[in-house]
Design a protein around this motif. Sequence first.
Motif, PDB file in Angstrom:
ATOM      1  N   TYR A 274      -1.536  15.973   3.969  1.00 10.27           N
ATOM      2  CA  TYR A 274      -2.704  15.117   4.399  1.00 10.27           C
ATOM      3  C   TYR A 274      -2.571  16.091   6.437  1.00 10.27           C
ATOM      4  N   ILE A 275      -3.605  15.614   6.904  1.00 11.04           N
ATOM      5  CA  ILE A 275      -3.711  15.809   8.168  1.00 11.04           C
ATOM      6  C   ILE A 275      -3.016  14.665   9.215  1.00 11.04           C
ATOM      7  N   ASP A 276      -2.966  12.954   8.785  1.00 10.69           N
ATOM      8  CA  ASP A 276      -2.207  11.843   9.185  1.00 10.69           C
ATOM      9  C   ASP A 276      -1.139  11.918   8.626  1.00 10.69           C
ATOM     10  N   GLU A 277       0.445  12.090   9.349  1.00 12.62           N
ATOM     11  CA  GLU A 277       1.349  11.579   8.862  1.00 12.62           C
ATOM     12  C   GLU A 277       1.063  10.502   8.821  1.00 12.62           C
ATOM     13  N   LYS A 278       1.010   8.799   9.274  1.00  6.45           N
ATOM     14  CA  LYS A 278       1.017   7.724   8.966  1.00  6.45           C
ATOM     15  C   LYS A 278       0.039   7.378   7.517  1.00  6.45           C
ATOM     16  N   ILE A 279      -1.156   8.086   7.203  1.00  2.00           N
ATOM     17  CA  ILE A 279      -2.019   8.402   6.278  1.00  2.00           C
ATOM     18  C   ILE A 279      -1.371   8.567   5.476  1.00  2.00           C
ATOM     19  N   ALA A 280      -0.877  10.033   5.487  1.00  3.86           N
ATOM     20  CA  ALA A 280       0.550  10.390   4.358  1.00  3.86           C
ATOM     21  C   ALA A 280       1.246   9.666   3.705  1.00  3.86           C
ATOM     22  N   LYS A 281       1.835   8.952   4.798  1.00  2.16           N
ATOM     23  CA  LYS A 281       3.141   8.224   4.156  1.00  2.16           C
ATOM     24  C   LYS A 281       2.930   7.310   3.915  1.00  2.16           C
ATOM     25  N   ASN A 282       1.569   5.960   3.717  1.00  2.00           N
ATOM     26  CA  ASN A 282       0.946   5.106   3.613  1.00  2.00           C
ATOM     27  C   ASN A 282       0.368   5.179   1.817  1.00  2.00           C
ATOM     28  N   GLN A 283       0.348   6.037   1.703  1.00  2.00           N
ATOM     29  CA  GLN A 283      -0.702   6.623   0.594  1.00  2.00           C
ATOM     30  C   GLN A 283       1.552   6.905  -0.336  1.00  2.00           C
ATOM     31  N   VAL A 284       2.559   7.358  -0.091  1.00  2.00           N
ATOM     32  CA  VAL A 284       3.192   7.551  -1.025  1.00  2.00           C
ATOM     33  C   VAL A 284       4.276   5.709  -1.264  1.00  2.00           C
ATOM     34  N   GLU A 285       3.821   4.850  -0.284  1.00  3.62           N
ATOM     35  CA  GLU A 285       4.204   3.590  -0.530  1.00  3.62           C
ATOM     36  C   GLU A 285       3.757   2.802  -1.527  1.00  3.62           C
ATOM     37  N   GLU A 286       1.914   3.586  -1.615  1.00  4.59           N
ATOM     38  CA  GLU A 286       1.261   3.033  -2.516  1.00  4.59           C
ATOM     39  C   GLU A 286       1.735   3.164  -3.426  1.00  4.59           C
ATOM     40  N   ILE A 288       4.870   4.349  -4.991  1.00  2.00           N
ATOM     41  CA  ILE A 288       5.658   3.471  -5.060  1.00  2.00           C
ATOM     42  C   ILE A 288       5.469   2.486  -5.985  1.00  2.00           C
ATOM     43  N   ASN A 289       4.685   0.980  -5.317  1.00  3.95           N
ATOM     44  CA  ASN A 289       3.831  -0.185  -5.697  1.00  3.95           C
ATOM     45  C   ASN A 289       3.162   0.079  -6.526  1.00  3.95           C
ATOM     46  N   ILE A 290       2.523   1.165  -6.988  1.00  6.19           N
ATOM     47  CA  ILE A 290       1.864   1.065  -8.150  1.00  6.19           C
ATOM     48  C   ILE A 290       2.582   1.926  -9.346  1.00  6.19           C
ATOM     49  N   GLN A 291       3.505   2.519  -8.870  1.00  8.90           N
ATOM     50  CA  GLN A 291       4.092   3.552  -9.983  1.00  8.90           C
ATOM     51  C   GLN A 291       4.941   1.256 -10.763  1.00  8.90           C
ATOM     52  N   LYS A 292       5.256   1.072  -9.400  1.00  6.84           N
ATOM     53  CA  LYS A 292       6.898   0.147 -10.088  1.00  6.84           C
ATOM     54  C   LYS A 292       6.286  -0.640 -10.935  1.00  6.84           C
ATOM     55  N   GLU A 293       4.581  -1.536 -10.827  1.00  5.38           N
ATOM     56  CA  GLU A 293       3.720  -2.070 -11.605  1.00  5.38           C
ATOM     57  C   GLU A 293       3.290  -1.489 -12.762  1.00  5.38           C
ATOM     58  N   LYS A 294       2.915  -0.247 -13.018  1.00  2.00           N
ATOM     59  CA  LYS A 294       3.049   1.090 -14.119  1.00  2.00           C
ATOM     60  C   LYS A 294       3.952   0.644 -15.066  1.00  2.00           C
ATOM     61  N   SER A 295       5.772   0.684 -13.887  1.00  6.65           N
ATOM     62  CA  SER A 295       5.994   0.810 -14.764  1.00  6.65           C
ATOM     63  C   SER A 295       6.924  -0.584 -15.715  1.00  6.65           C
ATOM     64  N   VAL A 296       6.341  -1.423 -15.325  1.00 11.75           N
ATOM     65  CA  VAL A 296       6.885  -2.804 -16.025  1.00 11.75           C
ATOM     66  C   VAL A 296       5.489  -3.140 -17.021  1.00 11.75           C
ATOM     67  N   GLU A 297       4.293  -2.666 -16.863  1.00  7.98           N
ATOM     68  CA  GLU A 297       3.329  -2.884 -17.602  1.00  7.98           C
ATOM     69  C   GLU A 297       3.438  -2.423 -19.304  1.00  7.98           C
ATOM     70  N   VAL A 298       3.998  -0.538 -19.058  1.00  9.10           N
ATOM     71  CA  VAL A 298       3.974   0.265 -19.535  1.00  9.10           C
ATOM     72  C   VAL A 298       5.295  -0.313 -20.795  1.00  9.10           C
ATOM     73  N   LEU A 299       6.175  -0.591 -20.049  1.00  2.96           N
ATOM     74  CA  LEU A 299       7.316  -1.309 -20.890  1.00  2.96           C
ATOM     75  C   LEU A 299       7.330  -2.144 -21.385  1.00  2.96           C
ATOM     76  N   LYS A 300       6.383  -3.026 -21.062  1.00  4.62           N
ATOM     77  CA  LYS A 300       5.479  -4.331 -21.248  1.00  4.62           C
ATOM     78  C   LYS A 300       5.348  -4.466 -22.689  1.00  4.62           C
ATOM     79  N   GLU A 301       4.276  -2.882 -22.155  1.00  2.00           N
ATOM     80  CA  GLU A 301       3.410  -2.366 -24.026  1.00  2.00           C
ATOM     81  C   GLU A 301       3.969  -1.784 -24.897  1.00  2.00           C
TER      82      GLU A 301
END
Length: 516
Positions: A274-286, A288-301
């Motif tokens: 990324y050129i923009d540090e703020k965008i890069a950090k926002n993508q990391v936070e997003e 992490i949240n997506i991974q948490k949701e996926k982790s719960v969904e996978v465990l559920k299945e």
Amino acid sequence: MPMKNTNKQKQFLYKPPVVGIMGHVDHGKTTLLDAIRKSNIVDKEYGGITQHINAYQVVYKDKKITFIDTPGHEAFTEMRRRGADSTDIIVLVVAADEGVRPQTKEVIDLWKNSNDKLIVAINKIDKEDAKPDRIKQELVENGVPLEGFGGDVPYVEVSALKNRNIDLLLDTILLVAELNEIDKAPTLENAEYIGEGIVLESYLDHSLGFVSLVIVRVGEFRRGLYVSGGKICSKIRALLNEGRKTVDIADISTPIYIIGMPQALPLGEIVRCYIDEKIAKNQVEESINIQKEKSVEVLKEDILTRLASYVEGEKSRSFNVVLKADTAGTLEAIRRALLKIKVEGVRLAIVRDSTGNIVEDDIEFAKTVNGIVLGFNVKLDPAAEKLSREMGVVTRIYKVIYELIEEVKGAMEGIVEIEEEEKILGEAEIKKVYELSDKTKVAGCLVLSGVISRNGNVYIERNGQRVHQAQITTLKHFKEDIKEAHKGMECGVKISPQFDIKEGDKIVLFKIVKGE
């Protein structure tokens, strides 16, 4: 003046194909790459056996080709899988004096499950006992449709040691890349990042800090910009090429070492520049949240597919857990916390708990009880990891207790929200039962309808009644391992847990789906 992202307009005319050199140990992979590079890299690994993923670029007929050299020993299965995930073409190296070996078959399976093109290099044709015609027949028998044998997979007979037909192999690589448009660079439509790659290797260097080997798959990486992947975001302090020289820009298909990360990038992780540090950090936070949701969904299945039948006298269904932790204190704390989770309709049963790393015995026990393995602050032994994949046993490891508890609770709550129903995917009738030397039983079957799949969940039906539930661990058509058997096919089926199957029983493949 600030840099602007011009990738929407930028069009790479040529993309160097990324080629994975794979095959059985000591079949000459690194010697072949040595001949291609006209260098001497074969002696740089301990014992002459490649123990790490390495990546190199060569120029042939004014065109770049990127090569990835992967270990052939069985202990390096994950490295080969990582290599296959990042390539466009796989060159399968088979020794003309040995033929198809265990890791050869593994690479064939990797290729079948990928979108890569395959080229076979029959190596060591200079040896007196070389039998290339026999090797071709073995490859065809193992599911490689070679040219001249009714298929379209090209092969080249080479001698890496004698430098014979190396040019022909390189010509074949360029031809396959051109015919399949592999050499046409994709455009990068997302204006938020300017490059994307995949992590092949990560390690700690005492002078450089954390170093990650990345293959650039789209766009470019630039020194001084920001890279993000997984839970990590950092400024790129330096980029090193394969010769360990500093470069400012790494173009598409270039193997590059990224310096400056606060910790090792996860292997196999997709990373972006990324050129923009703020965008890069926002993508990391997003992420992490997506991974948490996926982790719960996978465990559920995972739990959903392992739910036992309704417990007699209760209105809930149970699923079994094998629990491992680093100390007796944490084991007891996690056990109590898990048993406190109350979700109507689902009951968690801890069928075994102990301290220490997850080992093969834990996987085997979980398989017999149709359960999952949860670990806290422990490691998954390599042999156990391999066995878990073969047996289809789910293993989850956590570093934070509340994450373990929240994921399990979230998965259980998600299950009861689902109106679930069984969908029958296929049926097969057992025509003959065979007992192997280890006393396990194999069913000789005829598929009556639909499809029967390896690793699929099945139940045994006898006289119209369900008598056993299991998973298909082995599926063969004659002597060939197959993934699926369709209506009208004969197949050999091995299930786990084992059961006293009989001729006339039906094997019914099913999956749990959400109701309408």
